[in-house]
Write a protein that holds these residues in place. Structure first.
Motif, PDB file in Angstrom:
ATOM      1  N   TRP A 298     114.875 -11.028  22.545  1.00 16.72           N
ATOM      2  CA  TRP A 298     113.753 -10.319  21.937  1.00 16.72           C
ATOM      3  C   TRP A 298     113.179  -9.245  22.842  1.00 16.72           C
ATOM      4  CZ3 TRP A 298     109.137 -10.595  24.462  1.00 16.72           C
ATOM      5  CH2 TRP A 298     108.920 -11.675  25.316  1.00 16.72           C
ATOM      6  N   ILE A 299     113.263  -9.389  24.140  1.00 11.27           N
ATOM      7  CA  ILE A 299     112.721  -8.391  25.065  1.00 11.27           C
ATOM      8  C   ILE A 299     113.427  -7.038  24.906  1.00 11.27           C
ATOM      9  CG2 ILE A 299     114.210  -8.919  27.055  1.00 11.27           C
ATOM     10  CD1 ILE A 299     110.439  -8.312  27.276  1.00 11.27           C
ATOM     11  N   HIS A 300     114.633  -7.079  24.303  1.00  6.62           N
ATOM     12  CA  HIS A 300     115.404  -5.854  24.078  1.00  6.62           C
ATOM     13  C   HIS A 300     115.298  -5.343  22.645  1.00  6.62           C
ATOM     14  CE1 HIS A 300     117.120  -6.640  27.966  1.00  6.62           C
ATOM     15  NE2 HIS A 300     117.724  -7.744  27.557  1.00  6.62           N
TER      16      HIS A 300
ATOM     17  N   THR B 253     109.795  -3.083  24.476  1.00  3.01           N
ATOM     18  CA  THR B 253     111.185  -3.461  24.744  1.00  3.01           C
ATOM     19  C   THR B 253     111.731  -2.697  25.939  1.00  3.01           C
ATOM     20  OG1 THR B 253     111.862  -1.860  23.056  1.00  3.01           O
ATOM     21  CG2 THR B 253     111.774  -4.174  22.389  1.00  3.01           C
TER      22      THR B 253
ATOM     23  N   TYR C 270     106.301  -6.075  29.847  1.00  2.00           N
ATOM     24  CA  TYR C 270     106.460  -4.639  30.074  1.00  2.00           C
ATOM     25  C   TYR C 270     105.774  -3.774  29.022  1.00  2.00           C
ATOM     26  CZ  TYR C 270     109.978  -6.686  33.050  1.00  2.00           C
ATOM     27  OH  TYR C 270     110.619  -7.464  33.988  1.00  2.00           O
TER      28      TYR C 270
ATOM     29  N   ARG D  17     107.227  -8.099  19.104  1.00  2.00           N
ATOM     30  CA  ARG D  17     107.086  -9.266  19.970  1.00  2.00           C
ATOM     31  C   ARG D  17     107.016  -8.849  21.444  1.00  2.00           C
ATOM     32  NH1 ARG D  17     111.045 -14.594  20.386  1.00  2.00           N
ATOM     33  NH2 ARG D  17     109.751 -15.697  21.886  1.00  2.00           N
ATOM     34  N   ALA D  18     107.824  -7.863  21.826  1.00  2.00           N
ATOM     35  CA  ALA D  18     107.819  -7.409  23.219  1.00  2.00           C
ATOM     36  C   ALA D  18     106.463  -6.795  23.589  1.00  2.00           C
ATOM     37  CB  ALA D  18     108.942  -6.399  23.455  1.00  2.00           C
ATOM     38  N   ARG D  19     105.838  -6.077  22.647  1.00  2.03           N
ATOM     39  CA  ARG D  19     104.506  -5.527  22.909  1.00  2.03           C
ATOM     40  C   ARG D  19     103.476  -6.643  23.048  1.00  2.03           C
ATOM     41  NH1 ARG D  19     106.033  -1.310  19.816  1.00  2.03           N
ATOM     42  NH2 ARG D  19     105.454  -2.266  17.847  1.00  2.03           N
TER      43      ARG D  19
ATOM     44  N   GLY E 243     105.615  -9.673  25.814  1.00  3.18           N
ATOM     45  CA  GLY E 243     106.450  -9.316  26.956  1.00  3.18           C
ATOM     46  C   GLY E 243     105.665  -8.768  28.137  1.00  3.18           C
TER      47      GLY E 243
END
Length: 170
Positions: free
Chosen positions: A62-64, A79, A76, A69-71, A74
């Motif tokens: 999911w981080i990619h 993504t 960073y 979800r990454a926002r 995560g």
């Protein structure tokens, strides 16, 4: 049919010709005497590129591939590119940087060292720089060791530093 990028000098006169991105070497021997090999143009790392890489490799973390979800979860703020995508670009950067007259083919022998120094947020731009670390003649060509650095625009730390070994034949 277009010649391969490593065998296209485009009429350069003299020892080495620099264009906006490509360093053209008149021969393998000239390449072996070089230090700094050059710098690519900037390459956008967009979500489409990251998603396509995920589909090719099966790495759908999911981080990619999940911007929402990454926002939200995560570290960073969005993504990031796969490390393997960044590393694969190091090889592509070399084909953009180096052209050698008379070379018939280049073999990627492998990587001696790879370090991922910083994540590559989607929306970033990367460029590659290359310098020759070692070289030696071999039957039919030369073996070279090149340090390729994937730089992130406006960032102090590079995304990746890789030491790659290549065999040039011709």
């Amino acid at each position: 049919m277009m010649p391969p990028p490593y065998d296209n000098l485009r009429g350069a006169v003299g020892r080495v010709r620099h264009t906006d991105r490509v360093t053209s070497f008149a021969s393998i021997d000239v390449l072996l005497d070089a230090d700094e090999l050059g710098t690519t143009g900037w390459h956008l790392i967009d979500q489409g590129r990251v998603d396509a890489f995920a589909d090719l490799t099966g790495d759908h973390q999911w981080i990619h591939v999940d911007p929402e979800r990454a926002r939200a979860q995560g570290p960073y703020g969005g993504t990031i590119a796969h490390g393997a995508l960044t590393l694969s670009l190091c090889t592509a950067f070399l084909t953009e940087i180096i052209q050698v007259k008379g070379v018939t083919h280049v073999v990627n022998v492998g990587f001696d060292r790879v370090r991922f120094r910083a994540p590559v947020p989607v929306g970033s731009r990367l460029r590659g720089t290359a310098k020759l670390l070692d070289s030696r003649r071999m039957p039919g060509g030369a073996r070279v060791t090149v340090e390729v650095t994937a730089e992130i625009e406006a960032e102090r730390r590079p995304a990746c530093v890789a030491v790659q070994v290549l065999a040039f034949y011709g």
